[in-house]
Design a protein around this motif. Structure first.
Motif, PDB file in Angstrom:
ATOM      1  N   LEU A  47       1.722  -7.069   6.559  1.00 44.74           N
ATOM      2  CA  LEU A  47       0.172  -5.483   6.317  1.00 44.74           C
ATOM      3  C   LEU A  47      -0.325  -6.578   7.899  1.00 44.74           C
ATOM      4  N   ALA A  48      -0.333  -7.384   8.659  1.00 48.65           N
ATOM      5  CA  ALA A  48      -0.331  -7.581  10.160  1.00 48.65           C
ATOM      6  C   ALA A  48       0.516  -7.317  11.195  1.00 48.65           C
ATOM      7  N   GLU A  49       1.322  -7.718  10.915  1.00 49.60           N
ATOM      8  CA  GLU A  49       2.898  -7.184  11.525  1.00 49.60           C
ATOM      9  C   GLU A  49       3.667  -5.879  11.964  1.00 49.60           C
ATOM     10  N   ARG A  50       3.523  -5.654  10.099  1.00 47.95           N
ATOM     11  CA  ARG A  50       4.857  -4.275  10.311  1.00 47.95           C
ATOM     12  C   ARG A  50       4.311  -2.952   9.216  1.00 47.95           C
ATOM     13  N   PRO A  51       2.634  -3.148   9.399  1.00 46.75           N
ATOM     14  CA  PRO A  51       2.165  -1.823   8.420  1.00 46.75           C
ATOM     15  C   PRO A  51       3.166  -0.690   7.990  1.00 46.75           C
ATOM     16  N   GLU A  52       3.930  -0.611   9.224  1.00 49.20           N
ATOM     17  CA  GLU A  52       4.555   0.955   8.731  1.00 49.20           C
ATOM     18  C   GLU A  52       5.449   0.667   7.282  1.00 49.20           C
ATOM     19  N   GLN A  53       6.243  -0.958   7.756  1.00 53.28           N
ATOM     20  CA  GLN A  53       7.234  -1.547   5.959  1.00 53.28           C
ATOM     21  C   GLN A  53       6.147  -1.238   4.765  1.00 53.28           C
ATOM     22  N   VAL A  54       4.757  -1.732   5.189  1.00 53.42           N
ATOM     23  CA  VAL A  54       4.166  -1.325   3.766  1.00 53.42           C
ATOM     24  C   VAL A  54       4.234  -0.222   3.562  1.00 53.42           C
ATOM     25  N   THR A  55       3.827   0.894   4.052  1.00 60.28           N
ATOM     26  CA  THR A  55       3.426   2.748   3.723  1.00 60.28           C
ATOM     27  C   THR A  55       4.946   2.658   2.843  1.00 60.28           C
ATOM     28  N   ALA A  56       6.246   2.107   3.742  1.00 57.53           N
ATOM     29  CA  ALA A  56       7.858   2.491   3.040  1.00 57.53           C
ATOM     30  C   ALA A  56       7.288   1.988   1.994  1.00 57.53           C
ATOM     31  N   ALA A  57       7.240   0.529   1.841  1.00 58.43           N
ATOM     32  CA  ALA A  57       7.561   0.264   0.410  1.00 58.43           C
ATOM     33  C   ALA A  57       6.748   1.010  -0.986  1.00 58.43           C
ATOM     34  N   HIS A  58       5.130   1.725  -0.138  1.00 61.44           N
ATOM     35  CA  HIS A  58       4.278   2.040  -0.941  1.00 61.44           C
ATOM     36  C   HIS A  58       5.639   3.349  -0.946  1.00 61.44           C
ATOM     37  N   THR A  59       5.689   3.631  -0.375  1.00 62.03           N
ATOM     38  CA  THR A  59       5.923   5.469  -0.450  1.00 62.03           C
ATOM     39  C   THR A  59       7.703   5.432  -1.440  1.00 62.03           C
ATOM     40  N   ALA A  60       7.974   4.431  -1.454  1.00 59.56           N
ATOM     41  CA  ALA A  60       9.492   4.165  -2.725  1.00 59.56           C
ATOM     42  C   ALA A  60       8.618   4.357  -3.868  1.00 59.56           C
ATOM     43  N   TYR A  61       7.847   3.742  -4.361  1.00 58.76           N
ATOM     44  CA  TYR A  61       7.081   3.262  -5.945  1.00 58.76           C
ATOM     45  C   TYR A  61       6.723   5.022  -6.496  1.00 58.76           C
ATOM     46  N   ALA A  62       6.024   5.364  -5.055  1.00 54.35           N
ATOM     47  CA  ALA A  62       5.280   7.001  -5.049  1.00 54.35           C
ATOM     48  C   ALA A  62       6.541   7.981  -5.737  1.00 54.35           C
ATOM     49  N   ARG A  63       7.786   8.185  -4.653  1.00 50.36           N
ATOM     50  CA  ARG A  63       8.930   8.078  -5.177  1.00 50.36           C
ATOM     51  C   ARG A  63       9.738   8.014  -6.962  1.00 50.36           C
ATOM     52  N   ALA A  64       9.031   6.684  -7.357  1.00 47.42           N
ATOM     53  CA  ALA A  64       9.531   6.299  -8.120  1.00 47.42           C
ATOM     54  C   ALA A  64       9.102   6.809  -9.977  1.00 47.42           C
ATOM     55  N   GLY A  65       8.089   7.784  -8.817  1.00 50.02           N
ATOM     56  CA  GLY A  65       6.840   7.829 -10.494  1.00 50.02           C
ATOM     57  C   GLY A  65       5.105   7.440 -10.197  1.00 50.02           C
ATOM     58  N   ALA A  66       5.429   5.960  -9.806  1.00 51.11           N
ATOM     59  CA  ALA A  66       4.276   5.137  -9.660  1.00 51.11           C
ATOM     60  C   ALA A  66       2.997   6.584  -9.690  1.00 51.11           C
ATOM     61  N   GLU A  67       2.256   5.983 -10.738  1.00 51.54           N
ATOM     62  CA  GLU A  67       0.632   6.439  -9.730  1.00 51.54           C
ATOM     63  C   GLU A  67      -0.155   6.697  -9.860  1.00 51.54           C
ATOM     64  N   VAL A  68       0.304   4.904 -10.080  1.00 52.71           N
ATOM     65  CA  VAL A  68      -1.184   4.411  -8.902  1.00 52.71           C
ATOM     66  C   VAL A  68      -0.645   3.422  -7.737  1.00 52.71           C
ATOM     67  N   ALA A 102      -2.046   2.631   1.977  1.00 48.29           N
ATOM     68  CA  ALA A 102      -1.566   3.055   0.520  1.00 48.29           C
ATOM     69  C   ALA A 102      -2.051   4.478   0.268  1.00 48.29           C
ATOM     70  N   ALA A 103      -3.527   4.845   0.726  1.00 47.33           N
ATOM     71  CA  ALA A 103      -4.191   6.242   0.424  1.00 47.33           C
ATOM     72  C   ALA A 103      -2.905   7.308   1.566  1.00 47.33           C
ATOM     73  N   GLU A 110       4.286  13.728  -4.650  1.00 45.04           N
ATOM     74  CA  GLU A 110       4.426  14.831  -4.692  1.00 45.04           C
ATOM     75  C   GLU A 110       3.727  15.038  -5.842  1.00 45.04           C
ATOM     76  N   HIS A 111       2.727  14.054  -6.711  1.00 49.66           N
ATOM     77  CA  HIS A 111       2.101  14.037  -7.844  1.00 49.66           C
ATOM     78  C   HIS A 111       0.949  13.064  -7.081  1.00 49.66           C
ATOM     79  N   GLY A 112      -0.165  13.357  -8.339  1.00 53.24           N
ATOM     80  CA  GLY A 112      -0.988  12.507  -7.966  1.00 53.24           C
ATOM     81  C   GLY A 112      -1.644  11.347  -7.835  1.00 53.24           C
ATOM     82  N   VAL A 113      -2.150  10.607  -7.215  1.00 56.25           N
ATOM     83  CA  VAL A 113      -1.715   9.074  -6.933  1.00 56.25           C
ATOM     84  C   VAL A 113      -3.009   8.524  -6.628  1.00 56.25           C
ATOM     85  N   TRP A 114      -3.647   7.711  -7.723  1.00 53.50           N
ATOM     86  CA  TRP A 114      -4.660   6.518  -7.488  1.00 53.50           C
ATOM     87  C   TRP A 114      -4.395   5.677  -6.343  1.00 53.50           C
TER      88      TRP A 114
END
Length: 303
Positions: A47-68, A102-103, A110-114
């Protein structure tokens, strides 16, 4: 698509029994992306050193169908970061950054996410496995003082809900619920359990009853535990609370603090998801060592 507009509490309380899908383990996904999680800060280092990697991880889960999507703030603590030369302003900024990352992934989905802001236990920032033991030797007031600035920093960035997660001890649950009452925020509370008790050894009905008394708790349950522990824990929760239940176990592995490694089970542990849902689970996902592939499979099961 914008973030989910319906409050998560309303989605869980709605008719039809729909189950909302959580994401999976952030640490294993960051490791798979080549990130260095060594040192006491763990995912907070990324989170401190490579924030773009955190965004990529969140994106991977959203693409897998995660809603939260659960933020990367689990192991961010003021004292822990101070020991590494970061002042309180920097730590507050990182807490808020975790929500923004995360936001951003939620808005791009592509779907609503909390967005759920992770409030990890006191033991997590010690980086010695204490979150799987509890009984830190601190009282409710001291633990509330530890959690209060973290929760305030996270709420300032506007998450949809707080995830009071991997709580090993009823004393810490009391502290978290005290701060929650002060803020008026909504949250779920999930314990880490073993042997049919909290990690600190308290009876589960007693632990879940604490959450049942809080009007701000939208769901209660367990996370980062053996999948075999989930159903008995959910049954204990259902017996003392009328709130929706939450379950996001790990893969059955056991964390070994001495070597900072996971000891995997001899064979995969079954996930009786239908039984969890019948018991009242409305938030289901995965924790450590559960990656996007498992979340995608879970999404198919829930559909």
């Amino acid at each position: 698509m914008p973030r989910a507009s319906l409050p998560l509490a309303e989605a869980l309380a709605g008719p039809g029994g729909r189950t909302v899908l959580l994401d999976g383990g952030l640490s294993n996904q960051l490791a798979d992306q080549g990130c260095d999680l060594s040192g006491g800060l763990w995912t907070a280092r990324v989170l401190a050193e490579r924030p773009e990697q955190v965004t990529a991880a969140h994106t991977a889960y959203a693409r897998a169908g995660a809603e939260v999507l659960i933020t990367s703030s689990y192991q961010v603590g003021y004292a822990a970061f101070a020991r590494r030369g970061h002042g309180p302003e920097r730590t507050t900024a990182l807490m808020r950054r975790s929500v923004r990352l995360a936001a951003a992934a939620a808005r791009a989905a592509e779907h609503g996410v909390w967005v759920a802001a992770s409030v990890g236990p006191y033991g997590a920032v010690l980086a010695d496995g204490s979150e799987y033991r509890g009984r830190y030797g601190l009282g409710v007031r001291q633990l509330a003082d530890f959690h209060r600035p973290r929760i305030e920093a996270l709420l300032a960035e506007g998450p949809d809900v707080l995830a009071l997660e991997t709580v090993p001890d009823t004393l810490e649950a009391e502290a978290l619920l005290t701060v929650l009452a002060e803020t008026g925020a909504r949250a779920w509370l999930s314990y880490t359990v073993a042997g049919g008790r909290t990690r600190a050894g308290q009876p589960l009905p007693e632990a879940f009853a604490l959450a049942a008394a809080s009007p701000q708790v939208i769901a209660v349950g367990v996370n980062c535990c053996d999948p075999a522990e989930v159903l008995p824990a959910l049954e204990a929760a259902a017996a003392v609370t009328g709130t929706p239940l939450v379950a996001y176990p790990n893969d059955g592995s056991v964390w070994e603090p001495a070597t900072a490694t996971w000891r995997a089970p001899a064979a995969p542990v079954p996930w009786p998801v239908d039984a969890w849902r019948r018991t009242g689970a409305r938030l289901i996902g995965g924790c450590c060592r559960i990656g996007p592939d498992r979340i995608a499979a879970l999404a198919a099961t829930l559909r």
